[in-house]
Design a protein around this motif. Structure first.
Motif, short mmCIF file in Angstrom:
data_model
loop_
_atom_site.label_atom_id
_atom_site.label_comp_id
_atom_site.label_asym_id
_atom_site.label_seq_id
_atom_site.Cartn_x
_atom_site.Cartn_y
_atom_site.Cartn_z
N HIS A 173 41.49 38.81 45.11
CA HIS A 173 40.58 39.95 45.23
C HIS A 173 40.82 40.96 44.10
N ALA A 174 42.09 41.20 43.82
CA ALA A 174 42.43 42.16 42.76
C ALA A 174 41.85 41.71 41.42
N LEU A 175 41.97 40.42 41.13
CA LEU A 175 41.44 39.89 39.87
C LEU A 175 39.92 39.99 39.82
N THR A 176 39.27 39.78 40.96
CA THR A 176 37.81 39.90 41.00
C THR A 176 37.38 41.34 40.77
N ILE A 177 38.10 42.28 41.38
CA ILE A 177 37.77 43.70 41.27
C ILE A 177 37.84 44.17 39.82
N ILE A 178 38.86 43.70 39.07
CA ILE A 178 39.04 44.18 37.70
C ILE A 178 38.45 43.22 36.67
N GLU A 179 37.67 42.28 37.13
CA GLU A 179 37.09 41.25 36.27
C GLU A 179 36.32 41.85 35.09
N ASP A 180 35.50 42.87 35.36
CA ASP A 180 34.67 43.48 34.31
C ASP A 180 35.30 44.72 33.69
N ASN A 181 36.37 45.20 34.32
CA ASN A 181 37.02 46.41 33.83
C ASN A 181 38.52 46.19 33.76
N GLN A 182 39.08 46.39 32.58
CA GLN A 182 40.53 46.23 32.42
C GLN A 182 41.29 47.36 33.11
N THR A 183 40.63 48.50 33.25
CA THR A 183 41.25 49.64 33.94
C THR A 183 40.38 50.07 35.10
N ILE A 184 40.99 50.62 36.12
CA ILE A 184 40.27 51.10 37.30
C ILE A 184 41.07 52.24 37.91
N ASP A 185 40.38 53.19 38.49
CA ASP A 185 41.05 54.31 39.13
C ASP A 185 42.02 53.79 40.20
N ALA A 186 43.24 54.29 40.16
CA ALA A 186 44.29 53.77 41.06
C ALA A 186 43.94 53.94 42.53
N THR A 187 43.33 55.09 42.88
CA THR A 187 43.02 55.33 44.30
C THR A 187 41.95 54.36 44.80
N ILE A 188 41.00 54.02 43.94
CA ILE A 188 39.97 53.03 44.32
C ILE A 188 40.62 51.67 44.52
N HIS B 87 33.14 38.08 50.24
CA HIS B 87 34.05 39.22 50.45
C HIS B 87 34.55 39.77 49.11
N LYS B 88 34.93 38.87 48.21
CA LYS B 88 35.43 39.30 46.90
C LYS B 88 34.34 40.01 46.10
N GLN B 89 33.12 39.49 46.17
CA GLN B 89 32.02 40.12 45.43
C GLN B 89 31.67 41.49 46.01
N LEU B 90 31.77 41.65 47.33
CA LEU B 90 31.54 42.95 47.95
C LEU B 90 32.61 43.95 47.52
N SER B 91 33.85 43.48 47.41
CA SER B 91 34.93 44.35 46.93
C SER B 91 34.66 44.80 45.50
N LYS B 92 34.18 43.88 44.68
CA LYS B 92 33.87 44.19 43.29
C LYS B 92 32.74 45.21 43.20
N ARG B 93 31.69 44.99 43.98
CA ARG B 93 30.57 45.95 43.99
C ARG B 93 31.01 47.32 44.47
N THR B 94 31.88 47.33 45.47
CA THR B 94 32.37 48.59 46.00
C THR B 94 33.20 49.34 44.97
N ALA B 95 34.04 48.61 44.24
CA ALA B 95 34.86 49.23 43.19
C ALA B 95 33.98 49.88 42.12
N ASN B 96 32.94 49.16 41.71
CA ASN B 96 32.03 49.71 40.70
C ASN B 96 31.29 50.93 41.22
N LEU B 97 30.85 50.85 42.49
CA LEU B 97 30.13 51.97 43.09
C LEU B 97 31.03 53.20 43.20
N PHE B 98 32.25 53.02 43.69
CA PHE B 98 33.17 54.15 43.83
C PHE B 98 33.47 54.78 42.47
N THR B 99 33.58 53.94 41.44
CA THR B 99 33.79 54.46 40.09
C THR B 99 32.61 55.33 39.67
N ASN B 100 31.40 54.86 39.93
CA ASN B 100 30.20 55.63 39.58
C ASN B 100 30.10 56.92 40.38
#
Length: 259
Positions: free
Chosen positions: A105-120, A158-171
């Motif tokens: 899941h972690a790899l899927t979440i950061i698939e498009d972004n090398q960095t991500i907000d730690a709290t997200i 589930h992994k794709q929903l996590s990825k979409r959620t990470a992108n949304l929270f970032t936005n």
């Protein structure tokens, strides 16, 4: 007369390091047959047999402390011990599988972004890591059949929903400070709604159920502060809450009875 081996020869014969043999001697797990007048350790075939037992038990996952007890027991209940150890190995296997799943899941979440907000990142990984605890928490609030429908979804979805959620929270974090009622912010909240509906199609009814138990839900969250770490700081949470309230009102969902 049994053959005698100095520690070097014994080490080579048993494929065990001298350092390990010294340690086993120190903790009383495997002592040499005798010491020479000069203090040199000597082993016999009996110690080879004993070492084979130690190696076998280590392979089965027993700790050195447990092996120490087993090899000194006169009446060792082999079946009971092996059954217990098998149970422990199954638990470890499940833990490892869960860790691998979390890493996927972690790899899927950061698939498009090398960095991500730690709290997200932490909040989303927590949803995988603490899944069993979350299920138990929700049992006090909603029917178990609903919980199963939420969690029993294909892993890839589930992994794709996590990825979409990470992108949304970032936005959402990037939009923080804009007017909650603005078109751009409400569009982001609509994206959140779509994610929730993809997870559970009857999200509106679920939220209505949770709203009816608002006091109970708030108390349980207060009692379990580390169970659901937020992806937002206090200011962002308040802002997102305002945007959600506006969105929900349009749908006929009223968060505050005083409104």
């Amino acid at each position: 007369m049994s053959a005698q081996y100095g520690i070097g020869d014994f080490s080579k014969k048993t494929n065990t390091t001298v350092r390990t043999l010294h340690y086993y001697d120190e903790i009383g797990l495997l002592k040499p047959a005798f010491l020479s007048d000069g203090g040199r350790r000597y082993y016999t075939d009996a110690e080879i047999v004993k070492l084979q037992k130690i190696v076998t038990l280590k392979y089965l996952g027993y700790s050195l402390e447990e092996i120490q007890e087993i090899i000194h027991e006169k009446d060792w209940n082999l079946k009971q011990s092996i059954q217990f150890q098998r149970g422990e190995m199954i638990k470890k296997k499940q833990q490892i599988e869960q860790m691998i799943r979390t890493l996927d899941h972690a790899l899927t979440i950061i698939e498009d972004n090398q960095t991500i907000d730690a709290t997200i990142f932490i909040s989303l990984i927590n949803s995988i890591q603490m899944e069993n605890e979350h299920r138990e928490f929700l049992k006090e609030l909603i029917p178990e059949i609903t919980i199963n429908e939420i969690y029993n979804i294909p892993e890839e979805k589930h992994k794709q929903l996590s990825k979409r959620t990470a992108n949304l929270f970032t936005n959402l974090k990037e939009a923080y400070g804009q007017e909650p009622s603005s078109t751009s912010v409400q569009h982001l909240i609509d994206e959140l709604w779509q994610i929730l509906n993809d997870l559970y199609p009857d999200t509106k009814s679920l939220i209505e159920t949770l709203m009816e138990k608002d006091e109970e839900l708030t108390q349980q969250l207060d009692d379990s502060p580390v169970l659901f770490p937020s992806a937002f700081n206090a200011g962002e949470e308040k802002w997102v809450g305002q945007a959600l309230e506006i969105y929900f009102k349009k749908m006929g969902l009223i968060l505050d009875e005083n409104d």
